[in-house]
Scaffold this motif. Sequence first.
Motif, PDB file in Angstrom:
ATOM      1  N   GLU A   1       0.833  -1.204   0.000  1.00 17.32           N
ATOM      2  CA  GLU A   1       0.000   0.000   0.000  1.00 17.32           C
ATOM      3  C   GLU A   1       0.872   1.260   0.000  1.00 17.32           C
ATOM      4  O   GLU A   1       0.596   2.224  -0.726  1.00 17.32           O
ATOM      5  CB  GLU A   1      -0.914   0.011   1.219  1.00 17.32           C
ATOM      6  N   ALA A   2       1.908   1.261   0.836  1.00 16.23           N
ATOM      7  CA  ALA A   2       2.773   2.443   0.922  1.00 16.23           C
ATOM      8  C   ALA A   2       3.511   2.676  -0.388  1.00 16.23           C
ATOM      9  O   ALA A   2       3.686   3.820  -0.827  1.00 16.23           O
ATOM     10  CB  ALA A   2       3.771   2.271   2.070  1.00 16.23           C
TER      11      ALA A   2
ATOM     12  N   GLY B   1      -5.688   8.191   4.201  1.00 13.31           N
ATOM     13  CA  GLY B   1      -4.732   8.791   3.274  1.00 13.31           C
ATOM     14  C   GLY B   1      -5.159   8.605   1.832  1.00 13.31           C
ATOM     15  O   GLY B   1      -5.147   9.552   1.033  1.00 13.31           O
ATOM     16  N   PHE B   2      -5.574   7.393   1.480  1.00 17.47           N
ATOM     17  CA  PHE B   2      -5.982   7.145   0.093  1.00 17.47           C
ATOM     18  C   PHE B   2      -7.353   7.752  -0.216  1.00 17.47           C
ATOM     19  O   PHE B   2      -7.633   8.104  -1.366  1.00 17.47           O
ATOM     20  CB  PHE B   2      -5.962   5.651  -0.211  1.00 17.47           C
TER      21      PHE B   2
ATOM     22  N   SER C   1      -7.975  -1.180   1.442  1.00 12.00           N
ATOM     23  CA  SER C   1      -7.465  -0.890   2.789  1.00 12.00           C
ATOM     24  C   SER C   1      -8.550  -1.105   3.839  1.00 12.00           C
ATOM     25  O   SER C   1      -8.293  -1.662   4.909  1.00 12.00           O
ATOM     26  CB  SER C   1      -6.956   0.554   2.859  1.00 12.00           C
TER      27      SER C   1
ATOM     28  N   PHE D   1       1.818   4.615  -3.186  1.00 14.57           N
ATOM     29  CA  PHE D   1       1.750   6.075  -3.071  1.00 14.57           C
ATOM     30  C   PHE D   1       2.733   6.752  -4.022  1.00 14.57           C
ATOM     31  O   PHE D   1       2.445   7.831  -4.558  1.00 14.57           O
ATOM     32  CB  PHE D   1       2.040   6.513  -1.633  1.00 14.57           C
TER      33      PHE D   1
ATOM     34  N   ILE E   1       0.282   8.648   4.834  1.00 10.84           N
ATOM     35  CA  ILE E   1       0.834   7.442   4.217  1.00 10.84           C
ATOM     36  C   ILE E   1       2.355   7.397   4.280  1.00 10.84           C
ATOM     37  O   ILE E   1       2.942   6.341   4.543  1.00 10.84           O
ATOM     38  CB  ILE E   1       0.383   7.355   2.737  1.00 10.84           C
TER      39      ILE E   1
ATOM     40  N   SER F   1      -6.971   5.141  -6.816  1.00 11.26           N
ATOM     41  CA  SER F   1      -6.834   5.476  -5.399  1.00 11.26           C
ATOM     42  C   SER F   1      -8.050   5.012  -4.604  1.00 11.26           C
ATOM     43  O   SER F   1      -7.918   4.528  -3.473  1.00 11.26           O
ATOM     44  CB  SER F   1      -6.643   6.987  -5.241  1.00 11.26           C
TER      45      SER F   1
ATOM     46  N   GLU G   1      -0.705  12.454   1.884  1.00  7.41           N
ATOM     47  CA  GLU G   1       0.698  12.034   1.908  1.00  7.41           C
ATOM     48  C   GLU G   1       1.208  11.891   3.340  1.00  7.41           C
ATOM     49  O   GLU G   1       1.924  10.931   3.670  1.00  7.41           O
ATOM     50  CB  GLU G   1       1.555  13.051   1.152  1.00  7.41           C
TER      51      GLU G   1
ATOM     52  N   ARG H   1      -4.736   4.815   8.982  1.00  7.23           N
ATOM     53  CA  ARG H   1      -4.064   5.956   8.348  1.00  7.23           C
ATOM     54  C   ARG H   1      -4.004   5.767   6.837  1.00  7.23           C
ATOM     55  O   ARG H   1      -4.237   6.716   6.067  1.00  7.23           O
ATOM     56  CB  ARG H   1      -2.658   6.124   8.914  1.00  7.23           C
ATOM     57  N   PHE H   2      -3.671   4.549   6.403  1.00  4.67           N
ATOM     58  CA  PHE H   2      -3.651   4.275   4.971  1.00  4.67           C
ATOM     59  C   PHE H   2      -5.015   4.526   4.348  1.00  4.67           C
ATOM     60  O   PHE H   2      -5.131   5.129   3.273  1.00  4.67           O
ATOM     61  CB  PHE H   2      -3.237   2.827   4.716  1.00  4.67           C
TER      62      PHE H   2
END
Length: 486
Positions: free
Chosen positions: A260-261, A339-340, A453, A264, A381, A446, A378, A335-336
């Motif tokens: 996942e990271a 973030g997305f 996620s 980004f 992530i 995204s 950002e 958080r992921f």
Amino acid sequence: MESRRRTFLRIATLELCERFGFYGLQSVSVLYFVRTMGLSEQGAIMLWGAFSALMFGVPVLGGWLGDRMLGARRTVAVALALLATGYTGLASGMGGAAGVSLVLAVLVCGGGIFKPNITSLLRHAFSDGDDRLDIVFTIYYMSINVGATIAALAIPFLAVHIGWQASFGVSAAVLWIGFAVSLTLPATAPPPAGGGDRRLWLLLGAGIGVAFTLLHYPALAKICIWIAAAAIVLIWIVLYRRAAPIWRAGLKLSFALQAEAILFFLFNQQIATSLTGFARDHLAGTIRLAGVDWAVQPGQFQSLNNLWIVIFAPCLAALYYHAERKGRPISVPIRFLFGFVLLTASFVLWRAAALAGAAGPISPWWMVAGYALFSLGELLIAALGLAVIARYAPPDGVGRLMGCFSVFGGLASYLGSLVATYGMAGSGTASTAGYTHLFGNLAALSAIVALASALFIPFARKMDAHWRHAIPRPSSTDKTPTEILP
């Protein structure tokens, strides 16, 4: 503490200088490659993609160079000398495909060996558990964004008003100042004796030669990048099979969260490519602020990413602290997810801007709002991929997984450049319809990652619980590690 404070300020200055050079080049890279190398815009975007991919890969070797051959301080000085030489080459007017590729190869080697060793210097300076370490790293991170913001504002402006060579001359001067400052740093552990200097020149020469070949021959670079990706997947498999059974649940969770990271970086690559192209082709050249119309160069919009990060970072830090105090820390999968979601919202907004651009130039405030959403995403992530490696990897596999993550980030950046070329017309630029299609696809991608996620969160908690059950608990005298998956 005064001596340590001076050392920290010097290290932060070096990071600011390096980031100034990199983000200055990024802010004008595609247009510069088109005008000096005779490339199409697609070719220029892919050259930047190859450059970015190599910049992610070289730190794997840079860490070895600092640990085994020169020591961190000497390696940083060599790196800054290479960077200063590279920007001096750009300032001297080295044109043509071969000349620019050679300069970029020098910058790849300089930047690649700089990254791991500047962090090592900071760790050496504060290795005894100073209680202000959190403040130190916060200020250090701010220095990165300060250098990036100044460069993204200054270099496009200078390139238009005083010319390419003079603008890169400013970058070269900043890097030579950084090199001079690096010579004043206190020594770290002494480097191994015996033939180090001779081997250094051989390694640097070979590194520059390989980087030049890959940058000058894009088809070869593409093949090598995919070979590297396959090799890293193989390394992951081998690490998993050789790991003790108690570590395997954590490794599976680490691989999933790393994926996942890494994704980004595909979206992040749009800053230097499609988003800058959209700003150039379809945004008005002025922005009204405080009752005054300010002229804005396309590359200067990239500074918005860093400015929003500076604004949002303290707010997020306060939110995390408040959540920790309440005993409900925000987990990495959460958080992921958010973030997305924010990345999705940013590209939805930019798609709407592209639709509005069909009627003529649109307000730059579209970019300001879009970058606000993107930058907050950002922050949620970024760097978490490295955090989950440090958390879940077996002790003897951390270094290899860190290196793999860096190379995979380079692959994602290269793919981001490839994605950015979709929708371009034969003239090498994209119409509003092309940008609408591109930004819409990125928003959809995204959104899919955000959905994945959300669906993965229950599985992540089970895998984390299984890992915690298998790994021996720390003794009562040890500090309990921060929980990232409560």
